[in-house]
Motif scaffolding. Structure first.
Motif, PDB file in Angstrom:
ATOM      1  N   VAL A  51       0.842  -1.200   0.000  1.00 31.27           N
ATOM      2  CA  VAL A  51       0.000   0.000   0.000  1.00 31.27           C
ATOM      3  C   VAL A  51       0.877   1.250   0.000  1.00 31.27           C
ATOM      4  N   TYR A  52       1.921   1.247   0.847  1.00 31.82           N
ATOM      5  CA  TYR A  52       2.849   2.378   0.888  1.00 31.82           C
ATOM      6  C   TYR A  52       3.480   2.618  -0.486  1.00 31.82           C
ATOM      7  N   LYS A  53       3.923   1.526  -1.125  1.00 37.58           N
ATOM      8  CA  LYS A  53       4.589   1.652  -2.424  1.00 37.58           C
ATOM      9  C   LYS A  53       3.618   2.192  -3.474  1.00 37.58           C
ATOM     10  N   MET A  54       2.398   1.694  -3.465  1.00 37.39           N
ATOM     11  CA  MET A  54       1.392   2.153  -4.417  1.00 37.39           C
ATOM     12  C   MET A  54       1.104   3.644  -4.229  1.00 37.39           C
ATOM     13  N   MET A  55       0.958   4.063  -2.964  1.00 36.90           N
ATOM     14  CA  MET A  55       0.654   5.467  -2.694  1.00 36.90           C
ATOM     15  C   MET A  55       1.854   6.363  -2.989  1.00 36.90           C
ATOM     16  N   ALA A  56       3.059   5.818  -2.839  1.00 37.15           N
ATOM     17  CA  ALA A  56       4.256   6.585  -3.197  1.00 37.15           C
ATOM     18  C   ALA A  56       4.296   6.827  -4.704  1.00 37.15           C
ATOM     19  N   ASP A  57       3.880   5.830  -5.476  1.00 37.12           N
ATOM     20  CA  ASP A  57       3.908   5.933  -6.938  1.00 37.12           C
ATOM     21  C   ASP A  57       2.827   6.855  -7.495  1.00 37.12           C
ATOM     22  N   MET A  58       1.853   7.223  -6.667  1.00 36.78           N
ATOM     23  CA  MET A  58       0.766   8.065  -7.180  1.00 36.78           C
ATOM     24  C   MET A  58       1.179   9.537  -7.255  1.00 36.78           C
ATOM     25  N   GLY A  59       2.346   9.878  -6.689  1.00 38.39           N
ATOM     26  CA  GLY A  59       2.793  11.265  -6.630  1.00 38.39           C
ATOM     27  C   GLY A  59       2.682  12.055  -7.922  1.00 38.39           C
ATOM     28  N   PRO A  60       3.178  11.526  -9.056  1.00 42.88           N
ATOM     29  CA  PRO A  60       3.148  12.301 -10.307  1.00 42.88           C
ATOM     30  C   PRO A  60       1.744  12.551 -10.856  1.00 42.88           C
ATOM     31  N   TYR A  61       0.748  11.865 -10.304  1.00 47.73           N
ATOM     32  CA  TYR A  61      -0.594  11.945 -10.888  1.00 47.73           C
ATOM     33  C   TYR A  61      -1.592  12.746 -10.055  1.00 47.73           C
ATOM     34  N   VAL A  62      -1.216  13.154  -8.842  1.00 47.70           N
ATOM     35  CA  VAL A  62      -2.196  13.749  -7.930  1.00 47.70           C
ATOM     36  C   VAL A  62      -2.757  15.084  -8.410  1.00 47.70           C
ATOM     37  N   SER A  63      -2.060  15.750  -9.324  1.00 47.88           N
ATOM     38  CA  SER A  63      -2.552  17.045  -9.805  1.00 47.88           C
ATOM     39  C   SER A  63      -3.426  16.919 -11.053  1.00 47.88           C
TER      40      SER A  63
END
Length: 252
Positions: A51-63
């Motif tokens: 879950v941590y890894k998945m949420m870390a990878d979402m960084g470039p898409y949050v905007s």
């Protein structure tokens, strides 16, 4: 938030809404139950680390607008309050939680505890001075309740013989926390003094329903460099009797 307000929150911890905290904990367990099935389909572990890894990878898409729309819809269905402006920080924190740096800091903390316990055992000769075996399951779950998340208990990970938890310092440049065994406010672990800093000499107290007004404080001294947005790894060690023996934190 003014310091006195945070101290008031600490004092109110034992009187927190137990039903609300239990609901949040059950929701996290249910979410992980589903995530453990879904995440492996996309190359992630079906675990909290995944879950941590998945949420870390979402960084470039949050905007991205489509990401925001979908995420807010999901959060609404789950009853989660997660403003979009916090997502980048959340992604960075999760990245730290899944990073090898955490393991390295935990290992260093373990070495410090082993050295301290060895010295204490030689001087006192009493039981309880040796550390809990790293390969043995701990006797309880340990949670952090801190000022950065309104004192909602968040479960720590058991790694290399230590409970560990990565966190991000907020805009005040300091944070305070207590520990809870099995998420219970009747089993609070706390320091023997108010606002116990990294350099303060104090005892670890509990677990019990006490600890009102007593907490550990990250960023009490300038040496810690606890600036807004900096990350720290909180570690807690157990002695051979299964009691929390030492609590410390290191900047990541």
């Amino acid at each position: 938030m003014p310091r006195r307000h945070k101290k008031s929150l600490i004092s109110a911890c034992p009187r927190a809404d137990k039903a609300m905290l239990q609901k949040a904990r059950k929701r996290q367990e249910l979410m992980l139950e589903v995530q453990s099935v879904v995440l492996p389909r996309y190359g992630y572990e079906g675990s909290r680390a995944g879950v941590y890894k998945m949420m870390a990878d979402m960084g470039p898409y949050v905007s991205r607008p489509e990401f925001k729309e979908m995420a807010q819809e999901i959060n609404g269905l789950l009853g989660l309050r997660s403003p979009p402006e916090t997502w980048k920080g959340l992604s960075r924190a999760c990245g730290r939680a899944s990073d090898e740096t955490v393991a390295a800091e935990a290992s260093a903390a373990r070495e410090r505890f082993d050295e301290s316990a060895h010295t204490e055992a030689k001087s006192s000769g009493s039981s309880g001075s040796r550390p809990w075996p790293a390969d043995k399951t701990p006797p309880f779950k340990l949670c952090v309740a801190g000022s950065w998340n309104d004192f909602t208990p968040a479960e720590m990970e058991w790694e290399d013989g230590l409970f560990v938890f990565p966190m991000e310092v907020g805009t005040d440049g300091w944070e305070c926390f207590q520990l809870l065994q099995n998420s219970s406010w009747k089993a609070v672990v706390y320091p023997s003094m108010e606002e116990a800093g990294a350099k303060d000499s104090c005892q670890v107290c509990g677990p019990d329903a006490g600890g009102e007004g007593k907490s550990w404080q990250i960023g009490k001294t300038e040496e810690e460099k606890a600036t807004s947005g900096s990350f720290f790894l909180i570690t807690a060690s157990l002695n051979e009797l299964g009691k929390v023996h030492q609590v410390s934190w290191d900047k990541l």
